[in-house]
Write an enzyme that holds these catalytic residues in place. Structure first.
Site, PDB file in Angstrom:
ATOM      1  N   LYS A  30      34.658  30.033  -8.702  1.00  0.00           N
ATOM      2  CA  LYS A  30      33.988  31.119  -9.430  1.00  0.00           C
ATOM      3  C   LYS A  30      33.937  30.847 -10.936  1.00  0.00           C
ATOM      4  O   LYS A  30      34.659  29.969 -11.447  1.00  0.00           O
ATOM      5  CB  LYS A  30      34.715  32.434  -9.123  1.00  0.00           C
ATOM      6  CG  LYS A  30      34.576  32.877  -7.660  1.00  0.00           C
ATOM      7  CD  LYS A  30      35.253  34.226  -7.420  1.00  0.00           C
ATOM      8  CE  LYS A  30      35.078  34.687  -5.989  1.00  0.00           C
ATOM      9  NZ  LYS A  30      35.708  36.028  -5.767  1.00  0.00           N
ATOM     10  N   TYR A  40      26.619  38.758  -1.735  1.00  0.00           N
ATOM     11  CA  TYR A  40      27.669  39.773  -1.590  1.00  0.00           C
ATOM     12  C   TYR A  40      27.138  41.097  -1.022  1.00  0.00           C
ATOM     13  O   TYR A  40      27.781  42.137  -1.192  1.00  0.00           O
ATOM     14  CB  TYR A  40      28.374  39.999  -2.931  1.00  0.00           C
ATOM     15  CG  TYR A  40      29.461  38.980  -3.224  1.00  0.00           C
ATOM     16  CD1 TYR A  40      30.587  38.866  -2.402  1.00  0.00           C
ATOM     17  CD2 TYR A  40      29.381  38.145  -4.331  1.00  0.00           C
ATOM     18  CE1 TYR A  40      31.593  37.948  -2.668  1.00  0.00           C
ATOM     19  CE2 TYR A  40      30.386  37.213  -4.610  1.00  0.00           C
ATOM     20  CZ  TYR A  40      31.497  37.136  -3.768  1.00  0.00           C
ATOM     21  OH  TYR A  40      32.496  36.235  -4.034  1.00  0.00           O
ATOM     22  N   PHE A  97      33.104  48.162  -6.672  1.00  0.00           N
ATOM     23  CA  PHE A  97      33.170  46.993  -7.558  1.00  0.00           C
ATOM     24  C   PHE A  97      31.938  46.091  -7.455  1.00  0.00           C
ATOM     25  O   PHE A  97      31.864  45.065  -8.129  1.00  0.00           O
ATOM     26  CB  PHE A  97      34.445  46.186  -7.285  1.00  0.00           C
ATOM     27  CG  PHE A  97      34.608  45.706  -5.859  1.00  0.00           C
ATOM     28  CD1 PHE A  97      33.930  44.582  -5.388  1.00  0.00           C
ATOM     29  CD2 PHE A  97      35.460  46.367  -4.984  1.00  0.00           C
ATOM     30  CE1 PHE A  97      34.082  44.139  -4.089  1.00  0.00           C
ATOM     31  CE2 PHE A  97      35.618  45.934  -3.670  1.00  0.00           C
ATOM     32  CZ  PHE A  97      34.920  44.811  -3.220  1.00  0.00           C
ATOM     33  N   ARG A 133      41.599  30.031   3.586  1.00  0.00           N
ATOM     34  CA  ARG A 133      42.063  31.361   3.153  1.00  0.00           C
ATOM     35  C   ARG A 133      43.553  31.283   2.765  1.00  0.00           C
ATOM     36  O   ARG A 133      43.979  31.940   1.814  1.00  0.00           O
ATOM     37  CB  ARG A 133      41.867  32.399   4.269  1.00  0.00           C
ATOM     38  CG  ARG A 133      40.415  32.661   4.659  1.00  0.00           C
ATOM     39  CD  ARG A 133      39.614  33.433   3.653  1.00  0.00           C
ATOM     40  NE  ARG A 133      40.214  34.672   3.239  1.00  0.00           N
ATOM     41  CZ  ARG A 133      39.562  35.625   2.545  1.00  0.00           C
ATOM     42  NH1 ARG A 133      38.281  35.465   2.198  1.00  0.00           N
ATOM     43  NH2 ARG A 133      40.179  36.720   2.175  1.00  0.00           N
ATOM     44  N   ARG A 139      44.918  31.302  -6.044  1.00  0.00           N
ATOM     45  CA  ARG A 139      44.817  32.560  -6.800  1.00  0.00           C
ATOM     46  C   ARG A 139      46.109  32.884  -7.546  1.00  0.00           C
ATOM     47  O   ARG A 139      46.062  33.410  -8.660  1.00  0.00           O
ATOM     48  CB  ARG A 139      44.394  33.685  -5.853  1.00  0.00           C
ATOM     49  CG  ARG A 139      42.883  33.591  -5.542  1.00  0.00           C
ATOM     50  CD  ARG A 139      42.485  34.435  -4.377  1.00  0.00           C
ATOM     51  NE  ARG A 139      41.034  34.623  -4.285  1.00  0.00           N
ATOM     52  CZ  ARG A 139      40.433  35.238  -3.262  1.00  0.00           C
ATOM     53  NH1 ARG A 139      41.153  35.685  -2.257  1.00  0.00           N
ATOM     54  NH2 ARG A 139      39.120  35.383  -3.253  1.00  0.00           N
ATOM     55  N   ASN A 177      39.018  36.006  -9.585  1.00  0.00           N
ATOM     56  CA  ASN A 177      40.101  35.418  -8.792  1.00  0.00           C
ATOM     57  C   ASN A 177      39.792  33.988  -8.327  1.00  0.00           C
ATOM     58  O   ASN A 177      40.286  33.522  -7.313  1.00  0.00           O
ATOM     59  CB  ASN A 177      40.480  36.336  -7.629  1.00  0.00           C
ATOM     60  CG  ASN A 177      39.317  36.595  -6.680  1.00  0.00           C
ATOM     61  OD1 ASN A 177      38.247  36.021  -6.846  1.00  0.00           O
ATOM     62  ND2 ASN A 177      39.543  37.433  -5.696  1.00  0.00           N
ATOM     63  N   HIS A 190      36.052  31.863  -3.835  1.00  0.00           N
ATOM     64  CA  HIS A 190      35.579  32.580  -2.642  1.00  0.00           C
ATOM     65  C   HIS A 190      35.801  31.672  -1.442  1.00  0.00           C
ATOM     66  O   HIS A 190      35.622  30.451  -1.543  1.00  0.00           O
ATOM     67  CB  HIS A 190      34.082  32.895  -2.741  1.00  0.00           C
ATOM     68  CG  HIS A 190      33.497  33.314  -1.409  1.00  0.00           C
ATOM     69  ND1 HIS A 190      33.543  34.610  -0.966  1.00  0.00           N
ATOM     70  CD2 HIS A 190      32.911  32.589  -0.417  1.00  0.00           C
ATOM     71  CE1 HIS A 190      32.998  34.657   0.253  1.00  0.00           C
ATOM     72  NE2 HIS A 190      32.611  33.444   0.608  1.00  0.00           N
ATOM     73  N   GLU A 211      27.082  31.592   5.501  1.00  0.00           N
ATOM     74  CA  GLU A 211      27.233  31.313   4.064  1.00  0.00           C
ATOM     75  C   GLU A 211      26.897  29.856   3.740  1.00  0.00           C
ATOM     76  O   GLU A 211      26.338  29.567   2.678  1.00  0.00           O
ATOM     77  CB  GLU A 211      28.660  31.668   3.622  1.00  0.00           C
ATOM     78  CG  GLU A 211      28.918  33.171   3.658  1.00  0.00           C
ATOM     79  CD  GLU A 211      30.334  33.558   3.262  1.00  0.00           C
ATOM     80  OE1 GLU A 211      30.622  34.766   3.255  1.00  0.00           O
ATOM     81  OE2 GLU A 211      31.167  32.670   2.954  1.00  0.00           O
TER      82      GLU A 211
END
Ligand code: IDP
Ligand code: MG
Length: 140
Positions: free
Chosen positions: A11, A51, A59, A87, A104, A114, A117, A128
């Site tokens: 990100k 998203y 948010f 993850r 993170r 954070n 993704h 995705e």
């Protein structure tokens, strides 16, 4: 164990701090192979579409603004149980809850900024990946 592919995004908070290499090292040390990767400036409409599942969350607008605030690196990671493994390497959404050694925990600035993704299921991973990559770009 089954070999899977998952979609990862480094990100804007992380690309701005020049952390792409350090984050990629964590993926590679965990046994994830980067089989496709490109640096992009997302447009607002791309970020909104990516998203879309979160569009009713409070948010959402801030998240879209954040995701277009600088370049991202989109990538496909491959490995045994890659969706769950990635993850685990990422850590919890909120860095305050993330375990030691996770991306993170080490790098995230906040619950929003954070750093990474990662797809949350094999089905979403396939969707995705095709959002960003053509099959010919996945080099295994
Ligand atoms: P995930 O990235 O760990 O899968 P999601 O719940 O899918 O987490 O949320 C997507 C992204 O939205 C998060 O990574 C984070 O950037 C942002 N986000 C999630 N929850 C919040 C929040 O409560 N406040 C601000 N941003 C949030
Ligand atoms: Mg998610």
């Amino acid at each position: 164990m089954s070999v899977e592919k998952t979609l990862s995004i480094i990100k804007p908070d992380a690309t701005k701090r020049n952390l792409t290499g350090l984050i990629n090292t964590k993926f590679e040390k965990a046994g994830l192979r980067i089989i496709a990767q490109k640096r992009l400036q997302l447009t607002r409409s791309m970020a909104e579409k990516f998203y879309e599942v979160h569009k009713d969350r409070p948010f959402y607008n801030d998240l879209v603004d954040f995701m277009i605030s600088g370049p991202v690196v989109v990538q496909v990671l491959e490995g045994d149980n890659a969706v769950k493994l990635n993850r685990d390497v990422m850590g919890a959404t909120n860095p305050e809850d993330a375990e030691e050694g996770t991306v993170r925990k080490e790098f995230a600035e906040s619950i929003e900024a954070n750093s990474v993704h990662g797809s949350d299921s094999l089905e979403n991973a396939q969707k995705e990946i095709s959002f960003f990559f053509a099959n010919i770009e996945l080099v295994t």
